[in-house]
Design a protein around this motif. Structure first.
Motif, mmCIF file in Angstrom:
data_model
loop_
_atom_site.group_PDB
_atom_site.id
_atom_site.type_symbol
_atom_site.label_atom_id
_atom_site.label_comp_id
_atom_site.label_asym_id
_atom_site.label_seq_id
_atom_site.Cartn_x
_atom_site.Cartn_y
_atom_site.Cartn_z
ATOM 1 N N VAL A 455 -47.033 -30.405 -20.904
ATOM 2 C CA VAL A 455 -48.346 -30.675 -21.505
ATOM 3 C C VAL A 455 -49.339 -31.125 -20.444
ATOM 4 N N LYS A 456 -48.926 -32.027 -19.570
ATOM 5 C CA LYS A 456 -49.834 -32.529 -18.537
ATOM 6 C C LYS A 456 -50.293 -31.414 -17.609
ATOM 7 N N SER A 457 -49.365 -30.561 -17.217
ATOM 8 C CA SER A 457 -49.709 -29.432 -16.350
ATOM 9 C C SER A 457 -50.652 -28.453 -17.054
ATOM 10 N N LEU A 458 -50.359 -28.170 -18.322
ATOM 11 C CA LEU A 458 -51.188 -27.236 -19.096
ATOM 12 C C LEU A 458 -52.578 -27.810 -19.320
ATOM 13 N N ARG A 459 -52.631 -29.108 -19.576
ATOM 14 C CA ARG A 459 -53.917 -29.753 -19.826
ATOM 15 C C ARG A 459 -54.811 -29.673 -18.583
ATOM 16 N N VAL A 460 -54.244 -29.941 -17.424
ATOM 17 C CA VAL A 460 -55.021 -29.860 -16.177
ATOM 18 C C VAL A 460 -55.508 -28.436 -15.947
ATOM 19 N N SER A 461 -54.637 -27.463 -16.208
ATOM 20 C CA SER A 461 -55.010 -26.053 -16.037
ATOM 21 C C SER A 461 -56.181 -25.676 -16.944
ATOM 22 N N LEU A 462 -56.148 -26.156 -18.180
ATOM 23 C CA LEU A 462 -57.224 -25.837 -19.125
ATOM 24 C C LEU A 462 -58.533 -26.493 -18.720
ATOM 25 N N TRP A 463 -58.470 -27.721 -18.230
ATOM 26 C CA TRP A 463 -59.692 -28.382 -17.766
ATOM 27 C C TRP A 463 -60.323 -27.604 -16.609
ATOM 28 N N LEU A 464 -59.481 -27.168 -15.698
ATOM 29 C CA LEU A 464 -60.004 -26.439 -14.539
ATOM 30 C C LEU A 464 -60.568 -25.078 -14.955
ATOM 31 N N ASN A 465 -59.904 -24.410 -15.906
ATOM 32 C CA ASN A 465 -60.427 -23.138 -16.402
ATOM 33 C C ASN A 465 -61.762 -23.335 -17.121
ATOM 34 N N SER A 466 -61.848 -24.411 -17.907
ATOM 35 C CA SER A 466 -63.111 -24.714 -18.579
ATOM 36 C C SER A 466 -64.208 -25.002 -17.562
ATOM 37 N N ALA A 467 -63.850 -25.701 -16.500
ATOM 38 C CA ALA A 467 -64.828 -25.992 -15.442
ATOM 39 C C ALA A 467 -65.322 -24.703 -14.791
ATOM 40 N N ALA A 468 -64.413 -23.731 -14.626
ATOM 41 C CA ALA A 468 -64.811 -22.442 -14.051
ATOM 42 C C ALA A 468 -65.828 -21.740 -14.959
ATOM 43 N N CYS A 469 -65.607 -21.826 -16.273
ATOM 44 C CA CYS A 469 -66.576 -21.251 -17.225
ATOM 45 C C CYS A 469 -67.926 -21.950 -17.111
ATOM 46 N N CYS A 470 -67.891 -23.269 -17.012
ATOM 47 C CA CYS A 470 -69.137 -24.038 -16.908
ATOM 48 C C CYS A 470 -69.917 -23.653 -15.656
ATOM 49 N N LEU A 471 -69.217 -23.406 -14.586
ATOM 50 C CA LEU A 471 -69.897 -22.981 -13.354
ATOM 51 C C LEU A 471 -70.583 -21.635 -13.560
ATOM 52 N N LYS A 472 -69.893 -20.718 -14.235
ATOM 53 C CA LYS A 472 -70.489 -19.410 -14.513
ATOM 54 C C LYS A 472 -71.694 -19.531 -15.443
ATOM 55 N N LEU A 473 -71.630 -20.501 -16.355
ATOM 56 C CA LEU A 473 -72.719 -20.696 -17.319
ATOM 57 C C LEU A 473 -73.780 -21.664 -16.794
ATOM 58 N N LYS A 474 -73.591 -22.114 -15.552
ATOM 59 C CA LYS A 474 -74.532 -23.027 -14.886
ATOM 60 C C LYS A 474 -74.638 -24.389 -15.579
ATOM 61 N N ASP A 475 -73.563 -24.791 -16.214
ATOM 62 C CA ASP A 475 -73.494 -26.136 -16.784
ATOM 63 C C ASP A 475 -72.739 -27.007 -15.779
ATOM 64 N N PHE A 476 -73.451 -27.396 -14.739
ATOM 65 C CA PHE A 476 -72.802 -28.031 -13.597
ATOM 66 C C PHE A 476 -72.305 -29.446 -13.899
ATOM 67 N N GLN A 477 -73.048 -30.191 -14.698
ATOM 68 C CA GLN A 477 -72.610 -31.546 -15.027
ATOM 69 C C GLN A 477 -71.287 -31.521 -15.789
ATOM 70 N N ARG A 478 -71.177 -30.591 -16.718
ATOM 71 C CA ARG A 478 -69.936 -30.463 -17.480
ATOM 72 C C ARG A 478 -68.789 -30.035 -16.562
ATOM 73 N N ALA A 479 -69.074 -29.156 -15.614
ATOM 74 C CA ALA A 479 -68.051 -28.717 -14.665
ATOM 75 C C ALA A 479 -67.541 -29.895 -13.844
ATOM 76 N N ILE A 480 -68.480 -30.739 -13.391
ATOM 77 C CA ILE A 480 -68.091 -31.929 -12.623
ATOM 78 C C ILE A 480 -67.204 -32.839 -13.463
ATOM 79 N N GLN A 481 -67.594 -33.037 -14.709
ATOM 80 C CA GLN A 481 -66.834 -33.903 -15.611
ATOM 81 C C GLN A 481 -65.414 -33.381 -15.818
ATOM 82 N N LEU A 482 -65.290 -32.078 -16.029
ATOM 83 C CA LEU A 482 -63.973 -31.486 -16.274
ATOM 84 C C LEU A 482 -63.081 -31.556 -15.033
#
Length: 588
Positions: A455-482
């Motif tokens: 679970v811990k490994s999967l959770r970190v992976s999902l946060w990083l994937n979400s951050a990658a989406c935020c970068l593409k969508l130019k939501d930089f603050q959310r990317a930093i948070q994730l």
């Protein structure tokens, strides 16, 4: 007069009441306490109310319900006023009189007592320092006289100053249901509009008139009033000229009589029905008008299958598609792009059994493309109208009903769906998939020990994937948070496994991206404490090791010295030839 025959006060009783006013020991509340915070009065109990002194209330009969009028409301009361010697100086007409509470029509301080009463309640008010005395001075009441008023609250009408400037005053004649009118809603109303002299200037047909609130109707005041009303409510509204037709007035046209300059209007208004209209995506480009309410409150979630019937039309009424009426319902999966996005979003807000009319802007329809449906050509930039019924939908299993392993498997499947969307640049939808996957594994302590690492490994992976989406969508603050969140969690895991150097690297990276993150700073402090404890343990361990080494060396040396006389021949052979001529050998 009316109920006045019930009210008799002897001189002795009046003197006793006056004497009781000076006795504060019987008051239930502390000095200065408001009546709202005190326990309810019992029948026969008397208490000072209002907090300012000079007004006491004795409950003679309980009322019904829990509501009380407010200042500004119009109360219908039966009352009788007497002096302390029992002489009557004023009473209401048969059947009660209308009082505008707060205006001090009788005595200003009496209004403060009436607003504590419930419908049907009977109370005796003692006024030792009456305010607004001039209103009763004409009745021959001496100045500063203590007054007794027996009051029965028959009913009251709620009065609302809608614009808080006296321009639109609404008097509620009968209440409606719980659904308040919204700006976008379509309403059916009945009304009559009259001048102050009673001249009828406008009225609706017997069946009422239907229109959208935000499109306005008759005069500026009507939409403002409607947005304070509920279905079935009836009101009487007084409209000042600035919210009606002002100095210009209107000439007779469209069935309306002429309205003079600066005319005040009286309107009897009834809200017959309403059809709620919802801005589905928040930009006024997908509007859902509910034609028939459904069952319950549960709406379909992403990836759930819905079963619908719908008719799709152009704005001119041309039918372009009709599905779900012959041979079973039409089904699709929410948020899987199996239908146009506007329809997908609208159905996701519906409940089972609901029927709605959905108006979809081209941006959420077929855009700039020319599309053919059932031999009908849909021109580019066409607005579409769907009449939709949500017949039913599948419901995902609740999280509480899933095992830890099932949650992990569901999160993995959803993550993979998100990865597929990311690869084809559907970043917004991919982010939604990652968020949904995180919900499956949200919360620590809900998994078995052997599952927690996954679970811990999967959770970190999902946060990083979400951050990658935020970068593409130019939501930089959310990317930093994730990213900070992912590094924080991984650092926690490294600390649990005592990989302190790796934890330190993650914490440093997290603080580089978000230097003010309080949780990461606290984790850094914990890491420093652990590192300090580890250093102390290591120092002690190495000190013990060196001590043992020295002790072993000393034992060996002593043993060697003891064995020299016995093994002289052996020792002679170990003498380094470079030491010849020295007094003793190199005992290395």
């Amino acid at each position: 007069m009316g109920h006045s025959s019930r009210f008799t006060v002897s001189a002795s009783a009046a003197r006793a009441a006056a004497a009781q006013m000076d006795d504060d020991d019987d008051l239930d509340e502390e000095p200065g306490e408001e009546i709202d915070s005190a326990p309810p009065l019992r029948v026969g109990e008397e208490r000072e109310i209002g907090g300012a002194g000079g007004l006491k209330k004795k409950l003679l009969r309980r009322g019904s319900g829990w509501e009380t009028p407010a200042l500004g409301d119009e109360a219908i009361v039966q009352y009788e006023g007497r002096l302390m010697d029992g002489s009557k100086f004023i009473s209401s007409r048969e059947g009660g009189e209308s009082l505008s509470l707060g205006s001090g029509q009788i005595v200003a301080s009496l209004d403060q007592g009436i607003i504590t009463m419930k419908k049907g309640e009977l109370a005796l008010f003692t006024l030792s320092c009456p305010c607004g005395y001039e209103n009763i001075a004409a009745q021959g009441v001496p100045a500063n006289e203590v007054l007794l008023f027996e009051v029965e609250l028959i009913s009251w009408l709620k009065v609302v100053d809608i614009c808080k400037d006296g321009g639109i005053i609404k008097k509620v004649l009968s209440h409606g249901d719980d659904r308040l009118v919204g700006e976008l809603d379509q309403v059916t109303v009945k009304y009559q509009v009259k001048l102050l002299d009673g001249t009828l200037v406008a009225e609706t047909p017997d069946a009422g008139l239907e229109f959208c609130v935000n499109q306005g109707h008759f005069c500026p005041a009507i939409p403002k009033v409607l947005q304070t009303m509920r279905t079935g409510e009836k009101v009487f509204v007084t409209i000042q000229p600035q919210y009606a037709f002002g100095e210009a007035g209107i000439e007779a046209n469209y069935g309306y009589h002429p309205i003079p300059s600066n005319a005040v209007l009286n309107v009897d208004l009834e809200l017959v029905s309403l059809k709620p209209v919802i801005d589905v995506v928040g930009d006024m480009k997908v509007l859902k008008k509910i034609l028939r309410a459904g069952e319950g409150v549960r709406t379909p979630n992403d990836m759930e299958t819905v079963y619908v019937r719908y008719t799709a039309m152009l704005k001119d009424g041309t039918v372009i598609e009709k599905l779900g009426f012959d041979g079973g319902n039409f089904e699709f999966i929410i948020d899987e792009e199996q239908v146009i996005s506007g329809l997908d979003c609208a159905v996701a807000t519906m409940v089972k059994g609901e029927v709605s009319e959905v108006t979809i802007d081209p941006q959420y329809g077929f855009g700039n493309d020319e599309v053919e449906r059932n031999s009908v050509i849909i021109p580019p930039c066409s607005t579409l109208i769907y009449l939709v019924e949500l017949v039913d939908f599948t419901k995902e299993r609740d999280l509480w009903d899933m095992t830890g392993l099932e949650k992990i498997e569901a999160a993995e499947r959803t993550k993979n769906s998100g990865n597929d969307l990311f690869k084809i640049a559907k970043f917004h939808r991919a982010a939604k998939k990652y968020d949904k996957a995180l919900k499956y594994i949200d919360g620590d302590g809900t998994f078995e020990d052997n599952e927690e690492k996954l679970v811990k490994s999967l959770r970190v992976s999902l946060w990083l994937n979400s951050a990658a989406c935020c970068l593409k969508l130019k939501d930089f603050q959310r990317a930093i948070q994730l990213c900070s969140q992912a590094l924080y969690r991984r650092a926690q895991a490294f600390i649990e496994t005592y990989d302190l150097d790796l934890a330190k690297l993650d914490i440093q990276k997290a603080l580089e991206s978000n230097p003010h993150n309080r949780e990461v700073k606290l984790l850094e402090m914990s890491l420093k404490n652990l590192q300090s404890e580890k250093n102390k343990k290591d120092a002690k361990l190495y000190a013990n090791m060196f001590q043992l080494t020295r002790e072993d060396a000393d034992v060996a040396l002593k043993k060697l010295k003891v064995e020299k006389p016995i093994c002289k021949e052996t020792m002679d052979t170990e003498i380094d030839t470079t030491t010849l001529g020295n007094d003793k050998p190199n005992e290395v």
